[in-house]
Design an enzyme around this catalytic site. Structure first.
Site, mmCIF file in Angstrom:
data_model
loop_
_atom_site.group_PDB
_atom_site.id
_atom_site.type_symbol
_atom_site.label_atom_id
_atom_site.label_comp_id
_atom_site.label_asym_id
_atom_site.label_seq_id
_atom_site.Cartn_x
_atom_site.Cartn_y
_atom_site.Cartn_z
ATOM 1 C CG LEU A 25 -2.017 -1.085 1.234
ATOM 2 C CD1 LEU A 25 -2.828 -0.989 2.514
ATOM 3 C CD2 LEU A 25 -2.937 -0.959 0.023
ATOM 4 C CD GLU A 30 6.459 -6.597 -3.518
ATOM 5 O OE1 GLU A 30 6.707 -7.733 -3.029
ATOM 6 O OE2 GLU A 30 6.497 -5.534 -2.860
ATOM 7 C CD GLN A 65 -2.047 -4.848 2.609
ATOM 8 O OE1 GLN A 65 -2.275 -4.817 3.811
ATOM 9 N NE2 GLN A 65 -0.821 -4.969 2.135
ATOM 10 C CE1 TYR A 98 -8.258 -6.708 17.534
ATOM 11 C CE2 TYR A 98 -9.943 -5.239 18.391
ATOM 12 C CZ TYR A 98 -8.955 -5.522 17.474
ATOM 13 O OH TYR A 98 -8.664 -4.613 16.483
ATOM 14 C CG ASP A 103 4.086 -2.222 7.679
ATOM 15 O OD1 ASP A 103 3.545 -1.256 8.250
ATOM 16 O OD2 ASP A 103 3.468 -3.253 7.364
#
Length: 539
Positions: free
Chosen positions: A19, A39, A118, A221, A307
């Site tokens: 992303l 990538e 995603q 959760y 990230d």
């Protein structure tokens, strides 16, 4: 660095096609920079992974004309609202995380949250990047990077053919994930808690209507003696994914997740013994939830983003949006430096601005993760910032703007009561224009923008002089009750911290970089040109 006649040339190479990387290619193209993206994976993600894009990030996609395109790909759970912490899905609900209503967000932004998986968003971004002229190469690995004073050489391998190649770039964006090979090549360390838990994910089919009890969950959760994990809807009907923690220090491993064991875990998480279900697959690789921030965001001509720069728990849905905002912050700066309109010093502001935001965002994700792990909500709520504040309220403590004397150095402000000060996001104000309603935010995204109170007439002349002097794109808008852009609710002055005749200068990324709270003429100096010189690191 040795020269190689087979080197391909690129202004910017983006390493990583997730992303952040794909968004960077789109944002650079919007500023006229044709990037090359490599990538290592053969295609975009096949797993939902990130599932929510926050309204601030949707503002960025709106600025490049992609808001409706992204919304069109939203997931079947796009109407869901509940984030719940439970002992079991059918049992006791420990806490329901507070979230803002659409009306609350509507006072701050012309956009809303978009729930899009995603694996749906990445192909949309890839298609747009290619349409805009980016050279996108999947199944290509970066084997080495070498920097010198003039650029970066990347050694690559086409994993489909095995052919080696070389790319020469002026700048590189490393957006190659939490285990970033490029960051490792550069010997950039990271700090933080590190790995928090190891997980295995698997899909299953079941009727959970009785356990849901009418709740429309984004995620549940689960924490009980038999299972710790997260139940997430895929189709809002019968298909689900569950992420389950395991503990290597107790002798557990991903190999323990046989089909029989997965059935037991789902039943323990849902809280219905004997629940009929079908496990789709148990062959997905193990992964981890971590909390780390890279020790450096920049090294000479390489910028670490997404990230690769900061990894955080998914609690809060901050990760993907924070990475995309990194790319937006960087794109306009690279474009102006490459075009010779800004000095290289402008690029130093990337780390100064984004690293403090990363630190605070990781902290906030960690506080939410602590509740997921069993901590009481009351034990963290004093430190917890609400999602709306985290989405819109962050300010840059230093960077490419002209700070005001006595301005607070706080990282966060209340977006319901914005300051409009340099270093803060330019607030949303509803306007009426020649072609209908719009937001102040719709005026940003290209070049610099000067918003002037309609009571002043001299700002346009100063802006025109600055354009001639500096060779920049600068658009002036007069806002008020009788101006070309009518202030619908009379909020413009208040939300931008202006008095009669004042003006603010807004960067291409929608952050205020200079403000004159009153209509002072500035003597013989052109205040606007002076501010732009400082922002752009031009002598």
């Amino acid at each position: 660095m040795t020269q190689d006649t087979t080197q391909e040339q690129a202004q910017v190479v983006i390493v990583g096609g997730g992303l952040t990387g794909l968004s960077a290619a789109v944002f650079l193209a919007a500023h006229g920079v044709r990037a090359t993206l490599v990538e290592r994976h053969p295609d975009t993600s096949t797993h939902p992974k990130a599932r929510a894009i926050n309204p601030r990030t949707m503002e960025l996609y709106r600025a490049v004309g992609m808001e409706e395109r992204v919304r069109a790909g939203r997931s079947p759970i796009s109407g869901n609202t509940d984030l719940v912490h439970v002992e079991t899905l059918a049992g006791n609900e420990r806490v329901r995380m507070p979230n803002a209503s659409p009306d609350d967000i509507g006072r701050i932004s012309p956009t809303q949250w978009t729930l899009i998986d995603q694996n749906q968003l990445e192909p949309i971004l890839r298609e747009r990047a290619v349409e805009a002229g980016a050279d996108v190469r999947f199944h290509t690995r970066v084997d080495a990077v070498e920097q010198d004073a003039d650029g970066v050489l990347l050694r690559t391998t086409d994993l489909g053919t095995g052919e080696s190649g070389a790319l020469r770039a002026s700048y590189v964006i490393a957006a190659d994930g939490s285990r970033s090979p490029v960051r490792e090549m550069l010997s950039i360390g990271a700090h933080g808690r590190g790995t928090l838990t190891h997980l295995v994910s698997f899909f299953f089919e079941a009727d959970l209507e009785a356990a849901l009890r009418g709740r429309k969950i984004i995620a549940a959760y689960v924490n009980n003696p038999e299972v710790r994990g997260t139940i997430i809807p895929i189709d809002n009907d019968r298909r689900w994914v569950i992420n389950v923690s395991f503990f290597p220090d107790r002798g557990e491993s991903a190999d323990d997740f046989t089909e029989e064991r997965c059935v037991e875990l789902v039943r323990a998480a849902v809280g219905i013994p004997g629940l009929p279900l079908k496990v789709e697959s148990v062959a997905m690789p193990a992964w981890d939830i971590s909390a780390r921030v890279a020790d450096a965001s920049t090294t000479r001509r390489i910028f670490v983003a997404g990230d690769a720069a900061h990894v955080m728990p998914p609690t809060g849905a901050f990760g993907a949006s924070t990475g995309i905002q990194d790319a937006y912050n960087l794109a306009w700066k690279l474009a102006l430096v490459l075009n010779g309109q800004a000095g290289p010093g402008l690029l130093e502001s990337y780390a100064a601005e984004r690293k403090p935001v990363a630190e605070e965002t990781v902290k906030q994700a960690m506080l939410r993760f602590a509740v997921r792990e069993g901590k009481q909500f009351r034990d963290v709520e004093n430190e917890l910032l609400d999602e709306t504040t985290m989405t819109f309220g962050y300010c840059y403590p230093a960077g490419a703007f002209v700070a005001e004397n006595g301005s607070p150095d706080t990282l966060i402000e209340d977006p319901e009561h914005p300051s409009g000060r340099p270093g803060a996001r330019a607030p949303h104000v509803p306007l009426d224009g020649e072609h209908g309603p719009l937001s102040t935010l719709d005026l940003f995204g290209g070049g610099f923008v000067l918003l002037a109170d309609s009571a002043a007439g001299h700002w346009a002349e100063l802006a025109d002089r600055a354009v001639r002097e500096l060779g920049l794109t600068l658009t002036v808008h007069s806002i008020g009750s009788g101006a070309g852009l009518r202030d619908q609710d009379g909020q413009f002055r208040q939300r931008y911290g202006l008095l009669e005749g004042g003006a603010v200068l807004v960067r291409p990324d929608g952050f205020v970089c200079w403000r004159a709270t009153t209509g002072r003429p500035g003597g013989t100096d052109n205040e606007i040109a002076g501010a732009l010189r400082r922002v752009l690191a031009r002598a």
